[in-house]
Design a protein around this motif. Structure first.
Motif, PDB file in Angstrom:
ATOM      1  N   LEU A   1       0.837  -1.204   0.000  1.00 19.13           N
ATOM      2  CA  LEU A   1       0.000   0.000   0.000  1.00 19.13           C
ATOM      3  C   LEU A   1       0.868   1.248   0.000  1.00 19.13           C
ATOM      4  O   LEU A   1       0.615   2.201  -0.735  1.00 19.13           O
ATOM      5  CB  LEU A   1      -0.921   0.019   1.228  1.00 19.13           C
ATOM      6  N   LYS A   2       1.895   1.237   0.829  1.00 23.10           N
ATOM      7  CA  LYS A   2       2.806   2.394   0.901  1.00 23.10           C
ATOM      8  C   LYS A   2       3.464   2.639  -0.456  1.00 23.10           C
ATOM      9  O   LYS A   2       3.590   3.784  -0.891  1.00 23.10           O
ATOM     10  CB  LYS A   2       3.880   2.165   1.961  1.00 23.10           C
ATOM     11  N   GLN A   3       3.896   1.547  -1.078  1.00 26.48           N
ATOM     12  CA  GLN A   3       4.565   1.635  -2.378  1.00 26.48           C
ATOM     13  C   GLN A   3       3.629   2.195  -3.449  1.00 26.48           C
ATOM     14  O   GLN A   3       3.999   3.080  -4.213  1.00 26.48           O
ATOM     15  CB  GLN A   3       4.967   0.218  -2.803  1.00 26.48           C
ATOM     16  N   ASN A   4       2.405   1.673  -3.499  1.00 30.17           N
ATOM     17  CA  ASN A   4       1.435   2.133  -4.486  1.00 30.17           C
ATOM     18  C   ASN A   4       1.069   3.591  -4.269  1.00 30.17           C
ATOM     19  O   ASN A   4       1.045   4.378  -5.215  1.00 30.17           O
ATOM     20  CB  ASN A   4       0.158   1.282  -4.436  1.00 30.17           C
ATOM     21  N   LEU A   5       0.806   3.945  -3.012  1.00 29.06           N
ATOM     22  CA  LEU A   5       0.452   5.328  -2.719  1.00 29.06           C
ATOM     23  C   LEU A   5       1.614   6.263  -3.069  1.00 29.06           C
ATOM     24  O   LEU A   5       1.414   7.322  -3.653  1.00 29.06           O
ATOM     25  CB  LEU A   5       0.080   5.513  -1.248  1.00 29.06           C
ATOM     26  N   ALA A   6       2.821   5.852  -2.728  1.00 29.72           N
ATOM     27  CA  ALA A   6       4.010   6.667  -3.006  1.00 29.72           C
ATOM     28  C   ALA A   6       4.100   6.991  -4.496  1.00 29.72           C
ATOM     29  O   ALA A   6       4.255   8.149  -4.892  1.00 29.72           O
ATOM     30  CB  ALA A   6       5.267   5.935  -2.543  1.00 29.72           C
ATOM     31  N   ARG A   7       3.962   5.954  -5.310  1.00 25.92           N
ATOM     32  CA  ARG A   7       4.065   6.122  -6.758  1.00 25.92           C
ATOM     33  C   ARG A   7       2.916   6.977  -7.302  1.00 25.92           C
ATOM     34  O   ARG A   7       3.123   7.901  -8.086  1.00 25.92           O
ATOM     35  CB  ARG A   7       4.045   4.739  -7.427  1.00 25.92           C
ATOM     36  N   ASN A   8       1.698   6.686  -6.859  1.00 24.23           N
ATOM     37  CA  ASN A   8       0.530   7.413  -7.355  1.00 24.23           C
ATOM     38  C   ASN A   8       0.527   8.872  -6.935  1.00 24.23           C
ATOM     39  O   ASN A   8       0.202   9.753  -7.728  1.00 24.23           O
ATOM     40  CB  ASN A   8      -0.765   6.740  -6.861  1.00 24.23           C
ATOM     41  N   LEU A   9       0.906   9.119  -5.695  1.00 21.70           N
ATOM     42  CA  LEU A   9       0.898  10.491  -5.202  1.00 21.70           C
ATOM     43  C   LEU A   9       1.887  11.359  -5.976  1.00 21.70           C
ATOM     44  O   LEU A   9       1.566  12.466  -6.398  1.00 21.70           O
ATOM     45  CB  LEU A   9       1.221  10.521  -3.702  1.00 21.70           C
TER      46      LEU A   9
ATOM     47  N   ARG B   1       7.501  11.840   3.135  1.00 23.23           N
ATOM     48  CA  ARG B   1       7.400  10.500   3.729  1.00 23.23           C
ATOM     49  C   ARG B   1       6.380   9.636   3.001  1.00 23.23           C
ATOM     50  O   ARG B   1       6.597   8.445   2.808  1.00 23.23           O
ATOM     51  CB  ARG B   1       7.060  10.599   5.220  1.00 23.23           C
ATOM     52  N   TYR B   2       5.273  10.247   2.569  1.00 22.30           N
ATOM     53  CA  TYR B   2       4.271   9.477   1.813  1.00 22.30           C
ATOM     54  C   TYR B   2       4.849   9.066   0.457  1.00 22.30           C
ATOM     55  O   TYR B   2       4.668   7.929   0.012  1.00 22.30           O
ATOM     56  CB  TYR B   2       2.992  10.288   1.558  1.00 22.30           C
ATOM     57  N   GLU B   3       5.535   9.997  -0.204  1.00 20.66           N
ATOM     58  CA  GLU B   3       6.064   9.731  -1.550  1.00 20.66           C
ATOM     59  C   GLU B   3       7.263   8.780  -1.549  1.00 20.66           C
ATOM     60  O   GLU B   3       7.619   8.235  -2.582  1.00 20.66           O
ATOM     61  CB  GLU B   3       6.439  11.035  -2.252  1.00 20.66           C
ATOM     62  N   ASN B   4       7.876   8.629  -0.393  1.00 22.24           N
ATOM     63  CA  ASN B   4       8.998   7.693  -0.305  1.00 22.24           C
ATOM     64  C   ASN B   4       8.580   6.370   0.325  1.00 22.24           C
ATOM     65  O   ASN B   4       9.417   5.522   0.614  1.00 22.24           O
ATOM     66  CB  ASN B   4      10.161   8.331   0.470  1.00 22.24           C
ATOM     67  N   GLY B   5       7.276   6.201   0.520  1.00 20.65           N
ATOM     68  CA  GLY B   5       6.760   4.951   1.057  1.00 20.65           C
ATOM     69  C   GLY B   5       7.169   4.675   2.495  1.00 20.65           C
ATOM     70  O   GLY B   5       7.202   3.530   2.931  1.00 20.65           O
TER      71      GLY B   5
ATOM     72  N   LEU C   1     -10.414  11.671  -7.143  1.00 19.86           N
ATOM     73  CA  LEU C   1     -10.374  10.209  -7.110  1.00 19.86           C
ATOM     74  C   LEU C   1     -11.091   9.687  -5.877  1.00 19.86           C
ATOM     75  O   LEU C   1     -11.387  10.444  -4.965  1.00 19.86           O
ATOM     76  CB  LEU C   1      -8.914   9.733  -7.032  1.00 19.86           C
ATOM     77  N   THR C   2     -11.326   8.375  -5.845  1.00 21.90           N
ATOM     78  CA  THR C   2     -11.808   7.755  -4.621  1.00 21.90           C
ATOM     79  C   THR C   2     -10.565   7.433  -3.797  1.00 21.90           C
ATOM     80  O   THR C   2      -9.469   7.327  -4.348  1.00 21.90           O
ATOM     81  CB  THR C   2     -12.575   6.450  -4.917  1.00 21.90           C
ATOM     82  N   THR C   3     -10.738   7.263  -2.491  1.00 16.26           N
ATOM     83  CA  THR C   3      -9.577   6.969  -1.649  1.00 16.26           C
ATOM     84  C   THR C   3      -8.921   5.651  -2.039  1.00 16.26           C
ATOM     85  O   THR C   3      -7.704   5.546  -2.049  1.00 16.26           O
ATOM     86  CB  THR C   3      -9.956   6.935  -0.156  1.00 16.26           C
ATOM     87  N   ASP C   4      -9.722   4.656  -2.398  1.00 16.89           N
ATOM     88  CA  ASP C   4      -9.100   3.372  -2.744  1.00 16.89           C
ATOM     89  C   ASP C   4      -8.262   3.464  -4.014  1.00 16.89           C
ATOM     90  O   ASP C   4      -7.270   2.760  -4.157  1.00 16.89           O
ATOM     91  CB  ASP C   4     -10.115   2.227  -2.821  1.00 16.89           C
ATOM     92  N   ALA C   5      -8.642   4.363  -4.929  1.00 20.61           N
ATOM     93  CA  ALA C   5      -7.876   4.526  -6.172  1.00 20.61           C
ATOM     94  C   ALA C   5      -6.438   4.954  -5.883  1.00 20.61           C
ATOM     95  O   ALA C   5      -5.514   4.594  -6.620  1.00 20.61           O
ATOM     96  CB  ALA C   5      -8.555   5.539  -7.091  1.00 20.61           C
ATOM     97  N   LEU C   6      -6.236   5.707  -4.801  1.00 18.17           N
ATOM     98  CA  LEU C   6      -4.894   6.163  -4.436  1.00 18.17           C
ATOM     99  C   LEU C   6      -3.941   4.994  -4.175  1.00 18.17           C
ATOM    100  O   LEU C   6      -2.733   5.132  -4.300  1.00 18.17           O
ATOM    101  CB  LEU C   6      -4.942   7.054  -3.186  1.00 18.17           C
ATOM    102  N   PHE C   7      -4.516   3.846  -3.810  1.00 18.15           N
ATOM    103  CA  PHE C   7      -3.703   2.680  -3.457  1.00 18.15           C
ATOM    104  C   PHE C   7      -3.599   1.642  -4.563  1.00 18.15           C
ATOM    105  O   PHE C   7      -2.983   0.595  -4.381  1.00 18.15           O
ATOM    106  CB  PHE C   7      -4.295   2.003  -2.211  1.00 18.15           C
ATOM    107  N   MET C   8      -4.238   1.909  -5.715  1.00 28.00           N
ATOM    108  CA  MET C   8      -4.233   0.917  -6.790  1.00 28.00           C
ATOM    109  C   MET C   8      -2.877   0.799  -7.464  1.00 28.00           C
ATOM    110  O   MET C   8      -2.099   1.746  -7.502  1.00 28.00           O
ATOM    111  CB  MET C   8      -5.296   1.279  -7.831  1.00 28.00           C
ATOM    112  N   GLU C   9      -2.647  -0.415  -8.020  1.00 25.03           N
ATOM    113  CA  GLU C   9      -1.430  -0.655  -8.812  1.00 25.03           C
ATOM    114  C   GLU C   9      -1.377   0.353  -9.954  1.00 25.03           C
ATOM    115  O   GLU C   9      -0.333   0.891 -10.271  1.00 25.03           O
ATOM    116  CB  GLU C   9      -1.467  -2.069  -9.408  1.00 25.03           C
ATOM    117  N   GLU C  10      -2.527   0.551 -10.602  1.00 22.84           N
ATOM    118  CA  GLU C  10      -2.613   1.526 -11.699  1.00 22.84           C
ATOM    119  C   GLU C  10      -3.779   2.451 -11.437  1.00 22.84           C
ATOM    120  O   GLU C  10      -4.858   2.001 -11.061  1.00 22.84           O
ATOM    121  CB  GLU C  10      -2.856   0.798 -13.026  1.00 22.84           C
TER     122      GLU C  10
END
Length: 102
Positions: free
Chosen positions: A11-19, A48-52, A70-79
């Motif tokens: 989740l941290k990784q996905n959010l980091a990349r998406n953010l 800290r969020y962007e670096n996971g 976006l929806t909150t869950d979209a922030l955590f998606m792979e894509e």
């Protein structure tokens, strides 16, 4: 069988990349500092969020999702879903609530 919960590290990784993608892809471009101001957090938190390193608290996630349309869950998606670049307006999602879905 239901899917196993996604690991926090993922989740941290996905959010980091998406953010980072959402922030840098914004027109006009958003710096970490500008985003921090909009979300009422520190620039260090955004880093800290962007670096996971850490996940934002729920109220920050909600504000983040609203900011990027976006929806909150979209922030955590792979894509990210394709409709993410809503030129800076937090257009309300026009998806109907589940109970009215066709």
């Amino acid at each position: 069988t239901p899917m196993a919960p996604i690991k926090e590290s993922q989740l941290k990784q996905n959010l980091a990349r998406n953010l980072r993608y959402l922030r840098e892809g914004r027109k006009p471009y958003l710096s970490q500092q500008m985003l921090a101001k909009k979300l009422e957090v520190t620039q260090k938190s955004i880093s800290r969020y962007e670096n996971g390193i850490s996940l934002p608290p729920a109220h920050v996630l909600v504000a983040m999702a609203d900011l990027f349309g976006l929806t909150t869950d979209a922030l955590f998606m792979e894509e990210l879903p394709n409709n993410n670049q809503k030129e800076g307006n937090s257009a309300k999602r026009n998806s109907k609530p589940a109970e009215y879905a066709d």
